[in-house]
Design a protein around this motif. Structure first.
Motif, PDB file in Angstrom:
ATOM      1  N   ARG A  68       0.811  -1.212   0.000  1.00 15.60           N
ATOM      2  CA  ARG A  68       0.000   0.000   0.000  1.00 15.60           C
ATOM      3  C   ARG A  68       0.847   1.265   0.000  1.00 15.60           C
ATOM      4  N   ARG A  71       2.294   1.966  -3.530  1.00 16.42           N
ATOM      5  CA  ARG A  71       1.260   2.498  -4.427  1.00 16.42           C
ATOM      6  C   ARG A  71       0.924   3.940  -4.064  1.00 16.42           C
ATOM      7  N   ARG A 168      -8.308   0.733  -1.422  1.00 18.17           N
ATOM      8  CA  ARG A 168      -8.064  -0.574  -0.796  1.00 18.17           C
ATOM      9  C   ARG A 168      -8.125  -1.662  -1.841  1.00 18.17           C
TER      10      ARG A 168
END
Length: 169
Positions: A68, A71, A168
């Motif tokens: 995460r 990104r 998400r």
């Protein structure tokens, strides 16, 4: 793979963003060399922003981090040129909306000459002041000028990179 781009993988979203930036730059070059419409200094700055955004899209799409944080970093890195390009495009649209009596005078200097003569920061300040050549509308599609379309593309791509970088999975 689904037809919904919001459900695509990070890699697919970023490589699609790269393809969009390349397509927009290719069309700008067609307008310049095929339709013989020379870009003003603000147009050149918008092209630079699309090129920088496309480069971040390409690197991010090829790297395609699994985490995460990775990104999110690519999302923020891509947001910077998108936001800068949107700012330049917004300034360009504003210049085009001025009444003819308030339009700044034409400078007739090319961006490369201004950078050489004044230095990069002074040239950037001078370009952002705008000139008569930047206020002229030579091209429209569906009632919007080219800077208005680039503003729409920058806003859409900025929202897209934030979605790709922070959603998400």
């Amino acid at each position: 793979m689904t037809a919904n781009p919001f459900a695509w993988t990070f890699r697919a979203q970023f490589l699609t963003g790269f393809a969009l930036c390349v397509s927009l730059l290719a069309y700008a070059l067609y307008v310049q060399f095929g339709m013989l419409m020379m870009p003003c200094p603000l147009c050149i700055l918008q092209r630079i922003a699309f090129a920088a955004l496309g480069l971040v899209f390409l690197v991010g799409g090829l790297h395609a981090p699994k985490g995460r944080v990775g990104r999110a970093i690519y999302g923020l890195l891509a947001f910077i040129p998108a936001a800068a390009g949107a700012g330049v495009a917004a300034r360009h649209v504003w210049l085009q909306s001025l009444p003819p009596s308030e339009v700044p005078l034409c400078t007739s200097m090319g961006l490369d000459y201004m950078i050489e003569a004044m230095g990069p920061m002074s040239a950037l300040a001078k370009v952002l002041e705008g000139s008569g050549e930047c206020a002229k509308v030579d091209w429209t599609f569906l009632g919007l000028s080219m800077p208005a379309w680039t503003l729409a593309w920058f806003i859409g791509l900025a929202l897209g990179v934030l979605w790709a970088g922070f959603r998400r999975r």
